[in-house]
Design a protein around this motif. Structure first.
Motif, PDB file in Angstrom:
ATOM      1  N   VAL A 144       0.851  -1.187   0.000  1.00 10.42           N
ATOM      2  CA  VAL A 144       0.000   0.000   0.000  1.00 10.42           C
ATOM      3  C   VAL A 144       0.886   1.236   0.000  1.00 10.42           C
ATOM      4  CG1 VAL A 144      -1.781   1.272   1.239  1.00 10.42           C
ATOM      5  CG2 VAL A 144      -1.770  -1.219   1.305  1.00 10.42           C
ATOM      6  N   ASN A 145       0.775   2.041  -1.048  1.00  4.45           N
ATOM      7  CA  ASN A 145       1.574   3.265  -1.158  1.00  4.45           C
ATOM      8  C   ASN A 145       3.056   3.007  -0.885  1.00  4.45           C
ATOM      9  OD1 ASN A 145      -0.719   4.723  -1.762  1.00  4.45           O
ATOM     10  ND2 ASN A 145      -1.106   5.287   0.349  1.00  4.45           N
ATOM     11  N   GLY A 146       3.555   1.896  -1.438  1.00  4.90           N
ATOM     12  CA  GLY A 146       4.970   1.566  -1.293  1.00  4.90           C
ATOM     13  C   GLY A 146       5.339   0.942   0.041  1.00  4.90           C
ATOM     14  N   ARG A 147       4.350   0.697   0.891  1.00  4.78           N
ATOM     15  CA  ARG A 147       4.618   0.072   2.194  1.00  4.78           C
ATOM     16  C   ARG A 147       4.011  -1.320   2.239  1.00  4.78           C
ATOM     17  NH1 ARG A 147       2.442   4.264   6.471  1.00  4.78           N
ATOM     18  NH2 ARG A 147       1.317   2.354   6.879  1.00  4.78           N
ATOM     19  N   THR A 148       4.679  -2.217   2.954  1.00  2.00           N
ATOM     20  CA  THR A 148       4.180  -3.570   3.141  1.00  2.00           C
ATOM     21  C   THR A 148       3.278  -3.604   4.366  1.00  2.00           C
ATOM     22  OG1 THR A 148       6.134  -4.542   2.129  1.00  2.00           O
ATOM     23  CG2 THR A 148       4.862  -5.956   3.599  1.00  2.00           C
ATOM     24  N   VAL A 149       2.078  -4.161   4.189  1.00  2.00           N
ATOM     25  CA  VAL A 149       1.113  -4.265   5.280  1.00  2.00           C
ATOM     26  C   VAL A 149       0.726  -5.737   5.417  1.00  2.00           C
ATOM     27  CG1 VAL A 149      -1.109  -3.492   6.177  1.00  2.00           C
ATOM     28  CG2 VAL A 149       0.243  -1.963   4.719  1.00  2.00           C
ATOM     29  N   LYS A 150       0.871  -6.273   6.610  1.00  2.22           N
ATOM     30  CA  LYS A 150       0.596  -7.685   6.876  1.00  2.22           C
ATOM     31  C   LYS A 150      -0.905  -7.976   6.839  1.00  2.22           C
ATOM     32  CE  LYS A 150       1.639 -11.333  10.152  1.00  2.22           C
ATOM     33  NZ  LYS A 150       2.408 -11.733  11.314  1.00  2.22           N
ATOM     34  N   VAL A 151      -1.252  -9.149   6.294  1.00  2.70           N
ATOM     35  CA  VAL A 151      -2.626  -9.637   6.291  1.00  2.70           C
ATOM     36  C   VAL A 151      -2.792 -10.558   7.499  1.00  2.70           C
ATOM     37  CG1 VAL A 151      -4.319 -11.033   5.029  1.00  2.70           C
ATOM     38  CG2 VAL A 151      -2.839  -9.436   3.797  1.00  2.70           C
ATOM     39  N   VAL A 152      -3.858 -10.340   8.253  1.00  2.00           N
ATOM     40  CA  VAL A 152      -4.106 -11.112   9.472  1.00  2.00           C
ATOM     41  C   VAL A 152      -5.529 -11.683   9.430  1.00  2.00           C
ATOM     42  CG1 VAL A 152      -2.484  -9.774  10.870  1.00  2.00           C
ATOM     43  CG2 VAL A 152      -4.871  -9.046  10.731  1.00  2.00           C
ATOM     44  N   VAL A 153      -5.775 -12.619  10.338  1.00  2.00           N
ATOM     45  CA  VAL A 153      -7.101 -13.217  10.476  1.00  2.00           C
ATOM     46  C   VAL A 153      -7.823 -12.490  11.603  1.00  2.00           C
ATOM     47  CG1 VAL A 153      -8.384 -15.328  11.005  1.00  2.00           C
ATOM     48  CG2 VAL A 153      -6.249 -15.454   9.695  1.00  2.00           C
ATOM     49  N   SER A 154      -9.063 -12.113  11.344  1.00  2.00           N
ATOM     50  CA  SER A 154      -9.890 -11.491  12.363  1.00  2.00           C
ATOM     51  C   SER A 154     -11.193 -12.278  12.448  1.00  2.00           C
ATOM     52  CB  SER A 154     -10.152 -10.027  12.011  1.00  2.00           C
ATOM     53  OG  SER A 154     -10.702  -9.346  13.114  1.00  2.00           O
ATOM     54  N   GLN A 155     -12.038 -11.920  13.410  1.00  2.00           N
ATOM     55  CA  GLN A 155     -13.303 -12.637  13.574  1.00  2.00           C
ATOM     56  C   GLN A 155     -14.404 -11.653  13.935  1.00  2.00           C
ATOM     57  OE1 GLN A 155     -12.947 -16.428  15.497  1.00  2.00           O
ATOM     58  NE2 GLN A 155     -14.945 -16.235  16.448  1.00  2.00           N
ATOM     59  N   HIS A 156     -15.563 -11.870  13.345  1.00  2.00           N
ATOM     60  CA  HIS A 156     -16.740 -11.044  13.633  1.00  2.00           C
ATOM     61  C   HIS A 156     -17.955 -11.959  13.667  1.00  2.00           C
ATOM     62  CE1 HIS A 156     -19.365  -7.567  13.682  1.00  2.00           C
ATOM     63  NE2 HIS A 156     -20.081  -8.149  12.736  1.00  2.00           N
ATOM     64  N   SER A 157     -18.679 -11.959  14.757  1.00  2.00           N
ATOM     65  CA  SER A 157     -19.878 -12.799  14.920  1.00  2.00           C
ATOM     66  C   SER A 157     -19.606 -14.257  14.570  1.00  2.00           C
ATOM     67  CB  SER A 157     -21.030 -12.267  14.066  1.00  2.00           C
ATOM     68  OG  SER A 157     -21.376 -10.969  14.483  1.00  2.00           O
ATOM     69  N   GLY A 158     -18.445 -14.761  14.994  1.00  2.00           N
ATOM     70  CA  GLY A 158     -18.092 -16.156  14.759  1.00  2.00           C
ATOM     71  C   GLY A 158     -17.560 -16.451  13.376  1.00  2.00           C
ATOM     72  N   HIS A 159     -17.471 -15.452  12.513  1.00  2.00           N
ATOM     73  CA  HIS A 159     -16.991 -15.643  11.139  1.00  2.00           C
ATOM     74  C   HIS A 159     -15.565 -15.127  11.016  1.00  2.00           C
ATOM     75  CE1 HIS A 159     -17.141 -15.921   6.777  1.00  2.00           C
ATOM     76  NE2 HIS A 159     -16.594 -14.720   6.749  1.00  2.00           N
ATOM     77  N   ARG A 160     -14.642 -15.992  10.607  1.00  2.00           N
ATOM     78  CA  ARG A 160     -13.255 -15.577  10.383  1.00  2.00           C
ATOM     79  C   ARG A 160     -13.130 -14.954   9.000  1.00  2.00           C
ATOM     80  NH1 ARG A 160     -10.460 -20.997  12.606  1.00  2.00           N
ATOM     81  NH2 ARG A 160     -10.456 -20.436  14.802  1.00  2.00           N
TER      82      ARG A 160
END
Length: 96
Positions: A57-73
């Motif tokens: 993003v705009n020349g920067r590396t951004v890590k992808v992570v797992v999140s959860q909302h209402s039991g849905h990953r």
């Protein structure tokens, strides 16, 4: 830390109104080969510490992570000060 790392450069969305359930596939090019996997596969790779995924993003590396909302990953990027969601803004992956 996972032994393999890959940049996610495209996604395929499903028709769904919830932002937590919109990504169906993620993909990119690693080692000169195009790849595409389901969001659930990517989640499992991250949770099993097999792969690290990131976006640029705009020349920067951004890590992808797992999140959860209402039991849905789901996948999201770490907070980086850019809005809206970096993953949902990626281009569509070619269908193959």
């Amino acid at each position: 830390m996972a032994t393999k790392s890959a940049q996610i450069s495209c996604i395929n969305k499903r028709e769904h109104s919830s932002p937590y359930e919109r990504i169906e596939y993620v993909g990119g090019i690693t080692g000169g080969k195009r790849w595409r996997i389901t969001e659930n596969e990517a989640i499992n790779y991250i949770l099993q510490d097999e792969w690290d995924f990131f976006v640029s993003v705009n020349g920067r590396t951004v890590k992808v992570v797992v999140s959860q909302h209402s039991g849905h990953r789901y996948l999201k990027t770490e907070a980086d000060g850019f809005a809206p969601n970096n993953l949902l803004n990626l281009t569509e992956c070619p269908l193959y």
